[in-house]
Design a protein around this motif. Sequence first.
Motif, short mmCIF file in Angstrom:
data_model
loop_
_atom_site.label_atom_id
_atom_site.label_comp_id
_atom_site.label_asym_id
_atom_site.label_seq_id
_atom_site.Cartn_x
_atom_site.Cartn_y
_atom_site.Cartn_z
N LEU A 234 -22.89 -25.13 5.54
CA LEU A 234 -24.03 -25.78 4.88
C LEU A 234 -23.74 -26.02 3.41
CD1 LEU A 234 -27.05 -23.88 6.48
CD2 LEU A 234 -26.46 -26.29 6.80
N HIS A 235 -23.14 -25.04 2.75
CA HIS A 235 -22.79 -25.19 1.33
C HIS A 235 -21.79 -26.32 1.13
CE1 HIS A 235 -22.04 -24.06 -2.83
NE2 HIS A 235 -20.73 -24.02 -2.57
N THR A 236 -20.82 -26.43 2.02
CA THR A 236 -19.81 -27.48 1.93
C THR A 236 -20.42 -28.86 2.18
OG1 THR A 236 -18.08 -25.94 2.68
CG2 THR A 236 -17.60 -28.31 2.84
N VAL A 237 -21.25 -28.94 3.21
CA VAL A 237 -21.87 -30.22 3.57
C VAL A 237 -22.83 -30.68 2.48
CG1 VAL A 237 -23.42 -31.35 5.22
CG2 VAL A 237 -21.60 -29.87 6.04
N ALA A 238 -23.52 -29.73 1.84
CA ALA A 238 -24.48 -30.08 0.79
C ALA A 238 -23.80 -30.76 -0.39
CB ALA A 238 -25.22 -28.84 0.32
N ARG A 239 -22.51 -30.51 -0.58
CA ARG A 239 -21.79 -31.11 -1.70
C ARG A 239 -21.26 -32.50 -1.38
NH1 ARG A 239 -17.41 -26.84 -3.54
NH2 ARG A 239 -17.01 -26.91 -1.27
N VAL A 240 -21.38 -32.91 -0.12
CA VAL A 240 -20.93 -34.25 0.26
C VAL A 240 -21.95 -35.27 -0.23
CG1 VAL A 240 -20.37 -35.77 2.19
CG2 VAL A 240 -19.74 -33.35 2.28
N ALA A 241 -21.48 -36.28 -0.94
CA ALA A 241 -22.38 -37.23 -1.59
C ALA A 241 -23.08 -38.15 -0.59
CB ALA A 241 -21.59 -38.09 -2.60
N SER A 242 -22.35 -38.60 0.42
CA SER A 242 -22.89 -39.58 1.36
C SER A 242 -23.82 -38.92 2.37
CB SER A 242 -21.74 -40.29 2.08
OG SER A 242 -22.24 -41.06 3.14
N LYS A 243 -24.99 -39.51 2.57
CA LYS A 243 -25.94 -39.01 3.56
C LYS A 243 -25.39 -39.17 4.97
CE LYS A 243 -30.69 -39.61 5.18
NZ LYS A 243 -31.97 -40.36 5.02
N GLU A 244 -24.68 -40.27 5.20
CA GLU A 244 -24.08 -40.52 6.53
C GLU A 244 -23.03 -39.47 6.85
OE1 GLU A 244 -24.54 -42.78 4.22
OE2 GLU A 244 -26.14 -43.98 5.15
N GLU A 245 -22.23 -39.09 5.86
CA GLU A 245 -21.20 -38.08 6.09
C GLU A 245 -21.82 -36.71 6.35
OE1 GLU A 245 -18.61 -38.13 2.74
OE2 GLU A 245 -17.60 -40.00 3.34
N ARG A 246 -22.90 -36.41 5.65
CA ARG A 246 -23.60 -35.14 5.90
C ARG A 246 -24.15 -35.10 7.32
NH1 ARG A 246 -25.69 -35.69 0.50
NH2 ARG A 246 -27.67 -36.49 1.33
N LEU A 247 -24.75 -36.22 7.74
CA LEU A 247 -25.31 -36.30 9.09
C LEU A 247 -24.22 -36.17 10.13
CD1 LEU A 247 -27.85 -36.74 10.78
CD2 LEU A 247 -27.43 -39.20 10.64
N ARG A 248 -23.09 -36.82 9.90
CA ARG A 248 -21.98 -36.77 10.85
C ARG A 248 -21.42 -35.35 10.95
NH1 ARG A 248 -19.84 -41.09 9.38
NH2 ARG A 248 -18.38 -40.29 7.81
N ALA A 249 -21.35 -34.66 9.80
CA ALA A 249 -20.86 -33.28 9.80
C ALA A 249 -21.80 -32.36 10.58
CB ALA A 249 -20.70 -32.78 8.37
N PHE A 250 -23.11 -32.55 10.39
CA PHE A 250 -24.08 -31.73 11.12
C PHE A 250 -24.03 -32.01 12.61
CE2 PHE A 250 -26.58 -31.24 7.03
CZ PHE A 250 -26.38 -29.87 6.95
N GLN A 251 -23.81 -33.26 12.97
CA GLN A 251 -23.78 -33.62 14.39
C GLN A 251 -22.62 -32.95 15.13
OE1 GLN A 251 -23.78 -37.92 14.24
NE2 GLN A 251 -26.00 -38.04 14.49
N THR A 252 -21.52 -32.71 14.43
CA THR A 252 -20.38 -32.03 15.07
C THR A 252 -20.71 -30.57 15.40
OG1 THR A 252 -19.39 -31.35 12.97
CG2 THR A 252 -18.75 -33.50 13.84
N CYS A 253 -21.74 -30.02 14.76
CA CYS A 253 -22.12 -28.62 14.99
C CYS A 253 -23.32 -28.46 15.91
CB CYS A 253 -22.45 -27.94 13.66
SG CYS A 253 -21.10 -27.93 12.46
N THR A 254 -23.97 -29.56 16.26
CA THR A 254 -25.22 -29.48 17.02
C THR A 254 -25.07 -28.74 18.34
OG1 THR A 254 -25.94 -31.58 16.05
CG2 THR A 254 -27.12 -30.81 17.99
N SER A 255 -24.05 -29.10 19.11
CA SER A 255 -23.86 -28.48 20.42
C SER A 255 -23.63 -26.98 20.30
CB SER A 255 -22.67 -29.12 21.15
OG SER A 255 -22.89 -30.49 21.34
N HIS A 256 -22.78 -26.60 19.34
CA HIS A 256 -22.48 -25.18 19.16
C HIS A 256 -23.70 -24.41 18.69
CE1 HIS A 256 -20.88 -21.68 16.81
NE2 HIS A 256 -20.30 -21.49 17.97
N LEU A 257 -24.47 -24.98 17.78
CA LEU A 257 -25.68 -24.31 17.30
C LEU A 257 -26.68 -24.10 18.43
CD1 LEU A 257 -26.46 -25.87 13.79
CD2 LEU A 257 -26.13 -23.46 14.32
N CYS A 258 -26.82 -25.10 19.29
CA CYS A 258 -27.72 -24.96 20.45
C CYS A 258 -27.24 -23.84 21.37
CB CYS A 258 -27.79 -26.27 21.22
SG CYS A 258 -28.67 -27.60 20.36
N ALA A 259 -25.92 -23.79 21.61
CA ALA A 259 -25.36 -22.74 22.47
C ALA A 259 -25.57 -21.35 21.86
CB ALA A 259 -23.87 -22.99 22.69
#
Length: 320
Positions: A234-259
């Motif tokens: 979260l700390h790393t993603v928060a420093r990413v300037a682009s909103k699209e890049e932040r969303l893409r980074a979070f999407q890669t974790c969605t499945s694992h977070l649900c599990a």
Amino acid sequence: MPAQYPLHPHIVLLSNLTQFSPMLYLTGFPGLETIEHWIFIFFFLMYLVAISGNCFILIIIKTNPRLHTPMYYLLSFLAFTDLGLSVSTLPTTMGLFWFKSHGIYFGACQIQMFCIHSFSFMESSVLLVMSFDRFAAICYPLRYMVIVTGQRVVRAGLIVILRGPVALIPIVLLLKAFPYCGARVLSHSFCLHQEVIHLACTDTTFNNLYGLSLVVFTVMLDLLLIALSYGVILHTVARVASKEERLRAFQTCTSHLCAVLVFFVPMMGLSLIHRFGKHAPPAVHLLMANVYLFVPPMLNPIIYSIKTKEIRHAISKLLG
């Protein structure tokens, strides 16, 4: 003491035989005996989804060369542990609701609880390794291929497979040495250590402390490390300037977070109920135990099939 249930007529006979035959008595859903055939259908469908879904994930990863990467090796480990968890409870649950088979020999009960707890610890460890994989992919994307290699994933997998079973051997074997009193009635259609230990008529302090330490230094430690890894993500993603890049980074974790949520929330609920909910209604004990053991193996293949683009593509290609 475990939740108390009305004595079934067969328990009287079983309790008279316990001094000659080391038997335990499994229970289904007290008061719902008239609809047990519907309960059987419900459990059968859950087993069908869990076993077929996880086998499907394993087959897809095995037969698709594009998925022979560390991330999908870890997913195959998760599918394997979910498959093992489902198969561990299947014989007694289906036997109870279909064949009305309530009795289980103590040795068979030991084997079942060993398998259930072993695969639970394995799943916790696999989810931890998967969180490290996501941590490396997001925080060190340029070095990901160097940090996370197939060889390292295999080594981590072997540690995951061996850690839980090796640690469980002492307390499972010690159960055989304890004397047991009364009708030896369990609250579920399967054997759990925390239930069997309460039936012993002697001091079980060592088993209780060892079991608690095992949970703290495996499951709770895994959960803490997963939380820390996601804190850094979260700390790393928060420093990413682009909103699209932040969303893409979070999407890669969605499945694992649900599990992670699907596995750890019911497990923690079941542990709290067994240790602090001694006077809770029996239905609460039954609900938490069944959710903990049946829901994660059923939902994980669905989650990864929906949320993972590569798995969706492989499924459509296989079915098309």
